[in-house]
Write a protein that holds these residues in place. Sequence first.
Motif, PDB file in Angstrom:
ATOM      1  N   VAL A  12       0.824  -1.215   0.000  1.00  0.00           N
ATOM      2  CA  VAL A  12       0.000   0.000   0.000  1.00  0.00           C
ATOM      3  C   VAL A  12       0.859   1.266   0.000  1.00  0.00           C
ATOM      4  CG1 VAL A  12      -2.057  -0.942   1.118  1.00  0.00           C
ATOM      5  CG2 VAL A  12      -0.172  -0.088   2.532  1.00  0.00           C
ATOM      6  N   LEU A  13       2.116   1.087   0.357  1.00  0.00           N
ATOM      7  CA  LEU A  13       2.985   2.240   0.492  1.00  0.00           C
ATOM      8  C   LEU A  13       3.689   2.543  -0.812  1.00  0.00           C
ATOM      9  CD1 LEU A  13       3.407   3.516   3.334  1.00  0.00           C
ATOM     10  CD2 LEU A  13       5.715   2.636   3.194  1.00  0.00           C
ATOM     11  N   LEU A  14       3.811   3.823  -1.104  1.00  0.00           N
ATOM     12  CA  LEU A  14       4.522   4.226  -2.304  1.00  0.00           C
ATOM     13  C   LEU A  14       6.006   3.915  -2.110  1.00  0.00           C
ATOM     14  CD1 LEU A  14       4.012   5.824  -4.955  1.00  0.00           C
ATOM     15  CD2 LEU A  14       4.732   7.839  -3.684  1.00  0.00           C
ATOM     16  N   THR A  16       9.225   4.684  -3.447  1.00  0.00           N
ATOM     17  CA  THR A  16       9.817   5.645  -4.393  1.00  0.00           C
ATOM     18  C   THR A  16      11.075   5.090  -5.065  1.00  0.00           C
ATOM     19  OG1 THR A  16      10.759   6.700  -2.458  1.00  0.00           O
ATOM     20  CG2 THR A  16       8.909   7.806  -3.486  1.00  0.00           C
ATOM     21  N   ARG A  19       9.931   2.612  -7.669  1.00  0.00           N
ATOM     22  CA  ARG A  19       9.311   3.321  -8.790  1.00  0.00           C
ATOM     23  C   ARG A  19      10.376   3.941  -9.701  1.00  0.00           C
ATOM     24  NH1 ARG A  19       5.295   8.256  -7.639  1.00  0.00           N
ATOM     25  NH2 ARG A  19       7.299   9.159  -7.080  1.00  0.00           N
ATOM     26  N   LYS A  39      15.299  -4.562   1.437  1.00  0.00           N
ATOM     27  CA  LYS A  39      16.672  -4.813   1.904  1.00  0.00           C
ATOM     28  C   LYS A  39      16.782  -6.227   2.446  1.00  0.00           C
ATOM     29  CE  LYS A  39      15.384  -1.815   5.601  1.00  0.00           C
ATOM     30  NZ  LYS A  39      15.564  -0.461   6.062  1.00  0.00           N
ATOM     31  N   ILE A  86      12.478  -4.185  11.530  1.00  0.00           N
ATOM     32  CA  ILE A  86      11.380  -3.687  10.690  1.00  0.00           C
ATOM     33  C   ILE A  86      10.446  -2.782  11.491  1.00  0.00           C
ATOM     34  CG2 ILE A  86      11.382  -5.805   9.288  1.00  0.00           C
ATOM     35  CD1 ILE A  86       8.400  -6.063  10.681  1.00  0.00           C
ATOM     36  N   ASN A  87       9.725  -1.952  10.761  1.00  0.00           N
ATOM     37  CA  ASN A  87       8.614  -1.214  11.348  1.00  0.00           C
ATOM     38  C   ASN A  87       7.361  -1.796  10.707  1.00  0.00           C
ATOM     39  OD1 ASN A  87       6.531   0.556  11.923  1.00  0.00           O
ATOM     40  ND2 ASN A  87       7.886   2.345  11.973  1.00  0.00           N
ATOM     41  N   LEU A  89       4.434  -1.048  10.529  1.00  0.00           N
ATOM     42  CA  LEU A  89       3.500  -0.127   9.870  1.00  0.00           C
ATOM     43  C   LEU A  89       3.800  -0.008   8.378  1.00  0.00           C
ATOM     44  CD1 LEU A  89       3.247   2.968  12.253  1.00  0.00           C
ATOM     45  CD2 LEU A  89       1.378   1.476  11.572  1.00  0.00           C
ATOM     46  N   ILE A  90       5.076  -0.150   8.024  1.00  0.00           N
ATOM     47  CA  ILE A  90       5.461   0.118   6.634  1.00  0.00           C
ATOM     48  C   ILE A  90       6.186  -1.035   5.951  1.00  0.00           C
ATOM     49  CG2 ILE A  90       5.549   2.640   6.749  1.00  0.00           C
ATOM     50  CD1 ILE A  90       8.549   2.439   7.382  1.00  0.00           C
TER      51      ILE A  90
END
Lengths: 98, 210
Positions: A12-14, A16, A19, A39, A86-87, A89-90
């Motif tokens: 769900v997270l962009l 970058t 991309r 990573k 890790i976090n 949330l992301i």
Amino acid sequence: MKWGIKILPREVLLDTQGRAVQDYLNQSGQEVSQCRVGKYIVLDLKQTDKEASDKDASSKDASDKEAFKKEASKKKAIEITEQTLINPLIETYTIESL
Amino acid sequence: MKIGVITFPGTNCDQDVVKMVQAHGHTVIPLWHKDRFETSAVDMAIVPGGFSYGDYLRCGALAARSPVMHSVRELASKGKPVLGICNGFQILCETGLLPGVLVRNDHGQFTDKWTEIELVQTTRFFAQSGKTRLRLPVAHGEGRFYADKAELDKIEDQGLVWFRYTENINGSLNNIAGVMNKQKNVAALMPHPERAMFEWMGGNDGFKFI
């Protein structure tokens, strides 16, 4: 005991970085529908080996002992990953024995 | 008031924050990342901006787990004020003292400019100038506030949004520029009040921030 932890940004997270790489690849004529950059972390757990062998010193079966050590080591690697590497949330992760 | 200003390897706004603290007539207690401190020795802690630990692993992740932040957690649990600015915001989110996380700007570029933010909810201690719209500089590559839907709804419902950008500069969800904890004693924002103290700096909306 060595563990490899593969970390990827959540879908769900962009992403970058992913991309940017994907844009470059497409511009250079490759057909890439998605590229995500994460990573990879290699953890070598010395301490857990010792702890496990101390705890399980009475066991005489070598394969049992090895399995026990590996399980304890994996548990520790997961704990380290979830508490620090890790976090949630992301990021998501998978873990593998090396 | 005795205000602890924390320095990690890679912090680069600590001396600006020291000047801000002094300009408000408070005493600075310099705190090094390896040090624990007695919570009775500090009335407020400020986590300044920069690139603590080179932003390794994730921005703020390693700083959040350093010895000095254990003491900051204790300070916060006693209800004393803790302020995070920029990287300090990222660090406080990583400690779990504040909700959400800061991720890379949606346009992928480092943003360095003056911005306007609007006060949404007041904290117990900070931004007491009475101004509801503040013009402050930002300088960050990872300032996009993010939380999943459930978390974001909780942040909004509980009134934890401190500031919103009047113009969204980085893709922050709900234009969020700053948040606080439920007790309203821990708060952080991406813009830099310490860089807008006096007119000669280009603006003074950061004055009376602490």
